[in-house]
Design a protein around this motif. Structure first.
Motif, PDB file in Angstrom:
ATOM      1  N   GLY A   1       3.591  -6.287  -9.841  1.00 27.01           N
ATOM      2  CA  GLY A   1       2.673  -6.449 -10.935  1.00 27.01           C
ATOM      3  C   GLY A   1       1.380  -5.940 -10.434  1.00 27.01           C
ATOM      4  N   ILE A   2       0.984  -5.933  -9.499  1.00 26.60           N
ATOM      5  CA  ILE A   2      -0.613  -5.437  -8.912  1.00 26.60           C
ATOM      6  C   ILE A   2      -0.738  -3.790  -9.035  1.00 26.60           C
TER       7      ILE A   2
ATOM      8  N   ALA B   1       0.846  -1.173   0.102  1.00 29.29           N
ATOM      9  CA  ALA B   1      -0.218   0.069  -0.024  1.00 29.29           C
ATOM     10  C   ALA B   1       0.911   1.303  -0.019  1.00 29.29           C
ATOM     11  N   ARG B   2       2.079   1.263   0.935  1.00 25.82           N
ATOM     12  CA  ARG B   2       2.713   2.464   0.671  1.00 25.82           C
ATOM     13  C   ARG B   2       3.416   2.651  -0.535  1.00 25.82           C
ATOM     14  N   SER B   3       3.953   1.507  -1.273  1.00 23.69           N
ATOM     15  CA  SER B   3       4.637   1.640  -2.557  1.00 23.69           C
ATOM     16  C   SER B   3       3.476   2.052  -3.452  1.00 23.69           C
TER      17      SER B   3
ATOM     18  N   GLY C   1      -8.851  -3.165  -8.830  1.00 24.34           N
ATOM     19  CA  GLY C   1      -9.534  -4.446  -9.069  1.00 24.34           C
ATOM     20  C   GLY C   1      -8.758  -5.639  -8.800  1.00 24.34           C
ATOM     21  N   THR C   2      -7.414  -5.485  -9.248  1.00 26.17           N
ATOM     22  CA  THR C   2      -6.540  -6.701  -9.171  1.00 26.17           C
ATOM     23  C   THR C   2      -6.262  -6.717  -7.546  1.00 26.17           C
ATOM     24  N   MET C   3      -6.078  -5.573  -6.876  1.00 31.57           N
ATOM     25  CA  MET C   3      -5.707  -5.886  -5.471  1.00 31.57           C
ATOM     26  C   MET C   3      -6.828  -6.525  -4.794  1.00 31.57           C
TER      27      MET C   3
ATOM     28  N   LYS D   1      -9.258 -11.300  -2.055  1.00 27.32           N
ATOM     29  CA  LYS D   1     -10.260 -12.117  -2.113  1.00 27.32           C
ATOM     30  C   LYS D   1      -9.899 -13.310  -2.119  1.00 27.32           C
ATOM     31  N   SER D   2      -8.893 -13.549  -3.115  1.00 29.02           N
ATOM     32  CA  SER D   2      -8.249 -14.805  -3.380  1.00 29.02           C
ATOM     33  C   SER D   2      -7.536 -15.503  -1.935  1.00 29.02           C
ATOM     34  N   TRP D   3      -6.785 -14.449  -1.206  1.00 28.95           N
ATOM     35  CA  TRP D   3      -6.338 -14.975  -0.048  1.00 28.95           C
ATOM     36  C   TRP D   3      -7.221 -15.405   0.980  1.00 28.95           C
TER      37      TRP D   3
END
Length: 338
Positions: A280-281, A237-239, A285-287, A292-294
């Motif tokens: 790559g995220i 999130a910081r990056s 939406g990807t995040m 959700k996958s985790w």
């Protein structure tokens, strides 16, 4: 801020010691609360029992719930219990171990409250003053009082300033009798809790050492995995925020240059490093999909061994597989000078 961050990291790395300290502080706080509490028995037959047992049992229940609330592992236990199985199964023994560990720490303050309250004797005196045996301690055959009046008189035993039944039973005799019973119950309770704690802490690993070690290991793993995941998310999130802000100001600089407002523009030195940490995220939406996958499908607890590197690179990457050559046979000849 750095000092507070170091203190917070110390507490995170020593969470078990920190929680033991919190339980000890709650135990001391419970004794101070009881000492500062102004105990006022209503001295009425219909309210004495409810007031005395309420002071005896309600605060321990509140302290028990506070022990769970102040424990950081309660959310981790609920998350592990409610999460979908996915590719990682659930072990009921690990969940029981985590729940028992939290319950043991949460019970310290309630046990201290109950012990102090019983040893003091005020709650038992207020709750059961109407049950004093008049046949053995007082005058049970008083001719001027009915049964209801006797109950009202006995209910005033804890209130010395309004007690008027000295001809029925002496208030000091009744108070000493009830306090003696309360202290006996208190010491029995302390002995029972001490024995139970000894059995749980000392003898439990002796009967199922392998299961105990397995449960403790995987409970530590769940705790550490969650901490590392939170740290990784915070770093990502910081990056993400850093790159987003840099792109915003780069866009503003481009607009100003297009409007012929030539301003000095200098590329940030850590822009590439922040972009690499995004892994790559690079969009919301990807995040959200990754988070959700985790939750729905955590990775299985099976680590694949890495490929063995060779002298020119990684084995099996664009090169034919090589077979080990057969071992050479060496022959040694010994000559004699005789």
């Amino acid at each position: 801020m750095d000092k507070f961050r170091m203190i917070f990291q110390f507490f995170q790395s020593n969470q078990e010691s920190f929680m033991n300290g919190i339980c000890g502080i709650m135990a001391l706080a419970s004794t101070q609360m009881y000492s500062a509490f102004d105990f006022n028995c209503p001295c009425l037959p219909q309210y004495n029992l409810a007031y005395g047992l309420g002071i005896l049992l309600v605060p321990p229940f509140i302290l028990f719930l506070l022990g769970f609330v102040l424990n950081n592992n309660i959310s981790m236990l609920a998350e592990e219990w409610r999460r979908p199985r996915g590719r990682r199964g659930k072990d009921a023994a690990v969940l029981r171990y985590m729940c028992c560990s939290m319950a043991q720490r949460a019970m310290i303050a309630p046990v201290v409250w109950l012990s102090v309250t019983l040893l003091d004797g005020k709650c038992i005196t207020c709750a059961f003053c109407t049950s004093v045996p008049l046949e053995s301690l007082g005058n049970a055959s008083h001719p001027l009082l009915s049964q209801g009046e006797v109950q009202r008189v006995l209910a005033r035993i804890p209130c010395k300033e309004i007690y008027t039944g000295q001809q029925l039973i002496a208030s000091e005799v009744a108070v000493r009798y009830l306090r003696c019973i309360s202290q006996a119950l208190g010491w029995c309770f302390v002995l029972l809790m001490t024995t139970l704690a000894f059995l749980v802490r000392s003898l439990r690993p002796c009967f199922s050492q392998a299961a105990f070690l397995k449960s403790r290991y995987w409970s530590h793993y769940i705790d550490i995995e969650r901490k590392l995941f939170d740290e990784t998310c915070a770093e990502h999130a910081r990056s993400f925020a850093k790159v987003c802000i840099q792109q915003f100001f780069e866009g503003m600089s481009t607009d100003l240059e297009a409007a012929r407002c030539h301003l000095p523009r200098k590329a940030p030195a850590d822009a590439g490093e922040a972009a690499e940490k995004l892994l790559g995220i690079t969009d919301q939406g990807t995040m959200n999909m990754a988070l959700k996958s985790w939750h729905r499908c955590k990775p299985p607890l099976h680590l694949h061994p890495p490929a063995q590197p060779t002298g020119n690179g990684w084995a099996g990457e664009g090169q034919p597989a090589t077979h080990p050559s057969a071992p050479r046979k060496e022959t040694a000849a010994y000559y004699s000078w005789v």
